[in-house]
Structure formats: C-alpha cells, structure tokens
Design an enzyme around this catalytic site. Structure first.
Site, short mmCIF file in Angstrom:
data_model
loop_
_atom_site.label_atom_id
_atom_site.label_comp_id
_atom_site.label_asym_id
_atom_site.label_seq_id
_atom_site.Cartn_x
_atom_site.Cartn_y
_atom_site.Cartn_z
N ILE A 149 14.21 54.67 56.27
CA ILE A 149 16.04 55.19 56.24
C ILE A 149 17.21 55.67 55.16
CG2 ILE A 149 17.99 53.85 56.36
CD1 ILE A 149 16.65 52.62 58.90
N TYR A 152 13.77 36.81 58.70
CA TYR A 152 13.90 38.89 58.73
C TYR A 152 15.69 38.47 59.21
CZ TYR A 152 14.93 43.78 59.49
OH TYR A 152 14.56 45.17 59.40
N PRO A 165 20.24 49.26 63.00
CA PRO A 165 19.67 50.06 63.95
C PRO A 165 18.81 49.34 64.49
CG PRO A 165 19.10 50.35 61.61
CD PRO A 165 20.00 49.40 61.31
N GLY A 166 18.59 49.52 65.96
CA GLY A 166 17.24 49.47 66.77
C GLY A 166 15.77 49.53 66.04
N ALA A 224 17.07 48.88 51.11
CA ALA A 224 16.15 48.21 50.58
C ALA A 224 16.11 47.09 51.67
CB ALA A 224 16.41 48.83 49.22
#
Length: 228
Positions: A14, A139, A169-170, A75
C-alpha cells in the site's frame, strides 16, 4: 508550488501504491522504509518505531526538500497467532511498529503543519481494527489503537487547519496478506468475491489528502464488503 508528502512503509504494498498515486497528482514524495525504495527520488532508510531516526529523517526532508504538507503512515507488519501464544516481545513489537510508527512521525511533522495552518495526515489502519477476528488479537488491537488516536487528534487539531484521518483496508493483495486469505474459499466469502488492490487503497488515501477538506477524524474502510 511544490507539495511535499512523507509516506512510511513506502518500499512495497500500500505504501508504494500511495507514493505512485501522489506522484501522479503532482506531489513530491519522500518515502521512509527499512528497505531502500526503488524508483523514488527521495528515499530514506528509517525504522518508524525509532523516534530519533524518524526525527532525523523528517528534519532532513524539511532541510533538503521543503515543508511537509502531508503524511501517510503505511508501515506495518502482520502476524497470525492465537492469544495464548503471543509473547510479550511480539505484543510490544506490534504496538511499536503500528501505533509507535504513527505517533512518532506525527509528532515530527505536526508542529510545522500547525504553524502553517494546513496539513493532512492519513494513517493506514485495518478493518480488523474495527471488527477484529480470532488469532489476531495483537494486530487488531494495534490497528484499533490507530483509529482511536486518529479520532482524538483529528478533533484536537481540526481548528488549526490540520486534517487527520484514517483508511482501514480489508483484505488487500499485498505481500503481508496470508495464504489462507488467498484461497478460492476465502474469496467466495467476501461479498465482492475479490481482494482489494493496493491502488484501490491509494485512491482512498489520495481522496482524503487532495479532496477530503471536509473530513476530520474520519475512517474510510475500503474492505471489499468484508465489514458492512
């Protein structure tokens, strides 16, 4: 007039897609990453979890390129592990990279933005920070912390001309995506029946930077219908 953006995690996924999108719309992009960044004129090898390294890299950007108008923190890293198997070291590293890798760069660039009365900050979170899932507690917690930070800081600095927002995002087709989320069975479970592409996420980031002048503390979640 040169517009300068700093993008962390710029060497792949990304982050790289965001660099390309911003460059195509006329931005001068400075990329931060642990790895050298190919095809980017202003590349800085930098550990975003290291506050001193971030401060030094930001100071070098400001000295050699110009004032920073936008920051995108992309990041990150991913680890799949049941909660009972997450070590303290692994938990702390997840927090350092994700939330520390947001707070450090923001602390470095925000004073200049406030002084000029303008700036845009976009943090990359995850739909797991909204919905969570099993075996990804650290996470999900780190990505959820990003959302809380963005909403709080977005409210705090909105009156000073700085916009702080997030993209969550997915499942996206990047090197971080685990193999189990690439199977035909998993894809069939998504309403869109497909993964997002890094360029899709970059479009959302670019919107918040270039066109989202009315967005403060917002979260856009392009997730292929994974969370509706």
């Amino acid at each position: 007039m040169t517009r300068v953006a700093v993008v962390t995690g710029a060497a792949s996924g990304i982050g790289m897609a965001v660099c390309r999108a911003l460059q195509e719309s006329g931005w001068t992009v400075c990329g931060f990453d642990l790895a050298p960044i190919a095809d980017l004129e202003h590349s800085f090898v930098c550990d975003v979890a290291d506050r001193d390294a971030v401060d030094a890299a930001v100071a070098e950007v400001q000295r050699t390129v110009g004032p920073i108008d936008a920051l995108v923190t992309a990041a990150g890293y991913y680890e799949f592990s049941p909660f009972s198997e997450i070590t303290e070291e692994s938990w702390n590293r997840m927090m350092r990279v994700h939330i520390g890798g947001l707070v450090g760069p923001v602390r470095a660039v925000l004073p200049g933005m406030v002084e000029r009365g303008a700036g845009a900050i976009v943090a990359i979170s995850s739909e797991l920070g909204i919905a969570g899932t099993e075996s990804e507690a650290h996470y999900s917690a780190a990505k959820g912390a990003i959302l809380g930070f963005v909403r709080s800081l977005g409210s705090e600095v909105a009156g000073q001309g700085v916009r702080v927002n997030a993209v969550a995002p997915g499942p996206t087709d990047t090197p971080l995506l685990p193999a189990e989320q690439r199977t035909p069975e998993y894809l069939a479970s998504l309403p869109a029946r497909a993964l997002a592409q890094p360029g899709d996420i970059a479009q959302a980031v670019q919107f918040l930077i270039d066109e989202g002048g009315f967005c403060f503390g917002e979260v856009i979640s392009p997730n292929m219908g994974a969370v509706i």
